[in-house]
Enzyme design. Sequence first.
Site, PDB file in Angstrom:
ATOM      1  N   LYS A 175       0.831  -1.213   0.000  1.00 47.39           N
ATOM      2  CA  LYS A 175       0.000   0.000   0.000  1.00 47.39           C
ATOM      3  C   LYS A 175       0.863   1.260   0.000  1.00 47.39           C
ATOM      4  CE  LYS A 175      -3.603   2.708   0.436  1.00 47.39           C
ATOM      5  NZ  LYS A 175      -4.439   2.769   1.649  1.00 47.39           N
ATOM      6  N   LYS A 243       0.664  11.875   5.566  1.00 46.87           N
ATOM      7  CA  LYS A 243       1.081  10.776   6.454  1.00 46.87           C
ATOM      8  C   LYS A 243       1.685   9.626   5.653  1.00 46.87           C
ATOM      9  CE  LYS A 243      -2.272   8.046   7.766  1.00 46.87           C
ATOM     10  NZ  LYS A 243      -2.031   6.726   7.126  1.00 46.87           N
TER      11      LYS A 243
END
Length: 294
Positions: A175, A243
């Site tokens: 991911k 993030k």
Amino acid sequence: MSGPCRVGIVGVGNMGGAVAQRLLGLGWSVNACDLVAAKVAALQALGARPAVDPAQAAEGAGALIVCVVDAAQSEAVLFGERGAAAALAPGAPVLLCPTIAPEDVAGLAARLAAGGLHPLDAPMSGGPARAREGTMSLMVACSDEAWQQAQGLVAALSSQVFRVGDRCGDGARTKLVNNLLAAINLAGAAEAMALAQRLGLDPGRTLDVIERSSGQSWIGSDRMRRALAGDYAPRAHVNLLRKDTRLAVAMARQAGFEGPLGPVAAGVFEQAAQAGLGELDDAALLQLLGGQRT
């Protein structure tokens, strides 16, 4: 778990809420838990059972889906006061869907396995619309036993499921690699559209050309269409890719890899957040690079 049963979902924001809607529409029962009561109430209107805390979300559930933002929230949901892990039946699958550091996923998975549960490292990609449709990408790393136990739920969640390995943490790695490329593509698309505007080109027509030419990217088209329409309602906040790019660059450095573009893209998202755009949709990069502000 071969067919519809009760599933607890902790974190029913954009993605978690869409997942809940998907399962409810397929006849699954859902315990919905979130810090924002209005999000739970919206799902309750669709048939979900509200849960006041993670432990209640796990009560009577054959599986748990964790859709919070970061590692600290994930740990609190699972192992904090009124955490879900202790309330789940032995052998229940637990899908860890947040985008967090691989080592954090591995640590949470080890604790879940030690408690007799079946952890699945299962980050999602594609946005809320695709989550509702069941076409989001689901990257899964888990043991063979956990994979078999969760087959019915995983198949209900998406038709685009990728088993990337049996080591929890590899879903997170996959991911982060994907999201780093997404961030690079989005920053590039925003830069190109800002340049088109500075040159006096019609931005919509320019994007028409890009979408049918070598500069096309899915995230660039999706976000720049929204930006040109002035639509910055957050489907994916700037702060999320801020993030994720931080995590991806840190992961790369730990592996001894230093690419030229990842740190630059991370810097663009950091700059956008510092400019006060963090809670807007990440289409707002065009505001940053085009010199506009809301």
